[in-house]
Design a protein around this motif. Structure first.
Motif, short mmCIF file in Angstrom:
data_model
loop_
_atom_site.label_atom_id
_atom_site.label_comp_id
_atom_site.label_asym_id
_atom_site.label_seq_id
_atom_site.Cartn_x
_atom_site.Cartn_y
_atom_site.Cartn_z
N ILE A 101 -1.39 -9.64 2.41
CA ILE A 101 -1.52 -10.41 1.17
C ILE A 101 -0.23 -11.16 0.89
CG2 ILE A 101 -3.29 -8.94 0.13
CD1 ILE A 101 -1.14 -7.60 -1.55
N ALA A 102 -0.40 -12.36 0.36
CA ALA A 102 0.73 -13.15 -0.13
C ALA A 102 0.79 -12.91 -1.63
CB ALA A 102 0.51 -14.62 0.17
N ILE A 103 1.95 -12.49 -2.09
CA ILE A 103 2.11 -12.14 -3.51
C ILE A 103 3.53 -12.51 -3.93
CG2 ILE A 103 2.83 -9.77 -3.06
CD1 ILE A 103 0.91 -8.94 -5.35
N ARG A 104 3.68 -12.94 -5.16
CA ARG A 104 4.97 -13.44 -5.64
C ARG A 104 6.08 -12.39 -5.54
NH1 ARG A 104 5.97 -17.91 -9.22
NH2 ARG A 104 3.74 -18.09 -9.19
N GLU A 105 5.84 -11.20 -6.06
CA GLU A 105 6.84 -10.14 -6.06
C GLU A 105 6.54 -9.13 -4.97
OE1 GLU A 105 9.57 -10.02 -8.00
OE2 GLU A 105 8.97 -11.95 -8.82
N PRO A 106 7.55 -8.76 -4.16
CA PRO A 106 7.29 -7.76 -3.12
C PRO A 106 6.88 -6.42 -3.75
CG PRO A 106 9.53 -8.64 -2.94
CD PRO A 106 8.92 -9.23 -4.15
N LEU A 107 5.96 -5.75 -3.09
CA LEU A 107 5.50 -4.43 -3.55
C LEU A 107 6.34 -3.36 -2.85
CD1 LEU A 107 1.71 -5.23 -3.15
CD2 LEU A 107 3.01 -5.22 -5.29
N GLN A 108 6.41 -2.20 -3.42
CA GLN A 108 7.15 -1.10 -2.81
C GLN A 108 6.34 -0.49 -1.68
OE1 GLN A 108 10.09 -0.53 -3.01
NE2 GLN A 108 10.88 -0.79 -5.07
N ILE A 125 -14.18 -7.52 -1.07
CA ILE A 125 -13.15 -6.49 -0.88
C ILE A 125 -12.88 -5.84 -2.23
CG2 ILE A 125 -10.79 -5.99 -0.15
CD1 ILE A 125 -10.93 -8.61 1.51
N ASP A 126 -13.12 -4.55 -2.30
CA ASP A 126 -12.97 -3.78 -3.53
C ASP A 126 -12.55 -2.37 -3.11
OD1 ASP A 126 -13.10 -3.92 -6.28
OD2 ASP A 126 -15.23 -3.46 -6.41
N HIS A 127 -11.27 -2.25 -2.67
CA HIS A 127 -10.83 -1.02 -1.98
C HIS A 127 -9.47 -0.53 -2.46
CE1 HIS A 127 -13.85 -2.51 0.82
NE2 HIS A 127 -13.90 -1.29 1.32
N PHE A 128 -9.29 0.79 -2.35
CA PHE A 128 -7.97 1.37 -2.53
C PHE A 128 -7.14 1.04 -1.29
CE2 PHE A 128 -10.32 4.10 -5.46
CZ PHE A 128 -9.47 4.05 -6.57
N VAL A 129 -5.86 0.69 -1.53
CA VAL A 129 -4.97 0.33 -0.43
C VAL A 129 -3.60 0.97 -0.63
CG1 VAL A 129 -6.09 -1.88 0.12
CG2 VAL A 129 -4.29 -1.82 -1.59
N ILE A 130 -2.87 1.08 0.47
CA ILE A 130 -1.50 1.60 0.46
C ILE A 130 -0.61 0.54 1.09
CG2 ILE A 130 0.03 3.43 1.28
CD1 ILE A 130 -2.63 5.11 1.60
N VAL A 131 0.50 0.20 0.42
CA VAL A 131 1.42 -0.81 0.94
C VAL A 131 2.17 -0.20 2.12
CG1 VAL A 131 3.40 -2.29 0.42
CG2 VAL A 131 1.66 -1.86 -1.34
N LYS A 132 2.04 -0.84 3.28
CA LYS A 132 2.65 -0.35 4.52
C LYS A 132 3.99 -1.05 4.77
CE LYS A 132 1.79 2.18 8.19
NZ LYS A 132 1.63 3.59 8.14
N ARG A 133 4.01 -2.37 4.60
CA ARG A 133 5.22 -3.17 4.80
C ARG A 133 5.34 -4.19 3.69
NH1 ARG A 133 5.15 -4.96 11.09
NH2 ARG A 133 5.61 -2.93 11.96
N LYS A 134 6.60 -4.54 3.39
CA LYS A 134 6.83 -5.56 2.38
C LYS A 134 7.81 -6.58 2.90
CE LYS A 134 10.61 -3.28 0.05
NZ LYS A 134 11.22 -3.04 -1.22
N GLY A 135 7.73 -7.75 2.33
CA GLY A 135 8.65 -8.81 2.70
C GLY A 135 8.62 -9.87 1.62
N VAL A 136 9.36 -10.93 1.83
CA VAL A 136 9.40 -12.02 0.86
C VAL A 136 8.07 -12.74 0.89
CG1 VAL A 136 10.57 -14.14 0.19
CG2 VAL A 136 11.88 -12.25 1.18
N GLY A 137 7.27 -12.52 -0.14
CA GLY A 137 6.00 -13.21 -0.27
C GLY A 137 4.84 -12.60 0.49
N LEU A 138 5.08 -11.67 1.43
CA LEU A 138 4.00 -11.08 2.21
C LEU A 138 4.08 -9.56 2.14
CD1 LEU A 138 4.09 -13.28 5.42
CD2 LEU A 138 2.38 -13.34 3.61
N ASN A 139 2.92 -8.93 2.05
CA ASN A 139 2.84 -7.48 2.05
C ASN A 139 1.67 -7.05 2.91
OD1 ASN A 139 4.69 -6.27 -0.35
ND2 ASN A 139 3.97 -8.31 -0.84
N ALA A 140 1.92 -6.12 3.82
CA ALA A 140 0.85 -5.56 4.65
C ALA A 140 0.36 -4.31 3.94
CB ALA A 140 1.37 -5.23 6.04
#
Length: 129
Positions: free
Chosen positions: A52-59, A71-86
């Protein structure tokens, strides 16, 4: 021009071993968490997760809920970066689900245009045809 950090972030995604093939997307969504409900853009999807592309990086490690079309799912942030989060799905999705998201993507632009036309006609008091 992309910064060195952004290039490294993209490169690290390219070097990882893919568990499942990726479906490129560009769909608006919402990441719901205890920290807020920021809007995001889902840029790709696989059976195991999304980018996902998102303004603020997620933890990394934080948990949330992703809403984007089907898409209507629970997710866990695996990787973060400037503007992108896996983010990974709590439970992997089926190939049929990925196909359903692909079909949604293919009809999204047309549906959005029709919805805007209907809204404009209703607002202007025009007769719907």
């Amino acid at each position: 021009m992309a910064s060195h950090a952004e290039n490294n972030f993209e490169a690290s995604f390219d070097k990882t071993i893919r568990v499942a093939p990726r479906l490129p997307l560009s769909l608006p969504g919402t990441f719901i968490s205890t920290m807020g409900n920021p809007s995001c853009i889902v840029t790709n999807l696989s059976r195991t997760g999304v980018l996902i592309a998102i303004r603020e990086p997620l933890q990394a490690g934080s948990v949330g809920y992703l809403r984007c079309g089907p898409i209507d799912h629970f997710v866990i942030v695996k990787r973060k970066g400037v503007g992108l989060n896996a983010v990974v799905f709590e439970l992997p999705v089926s190939d049929a689900f990925v196909a359903r998201v692909r079909d949604y993507k293919n009809s999204f632009a047309e549906k959005e245009l029709n919805d805007m036309r209907l809204t404009a006609q209703e607002w202007a008091g025009a007769e719907l045809s």
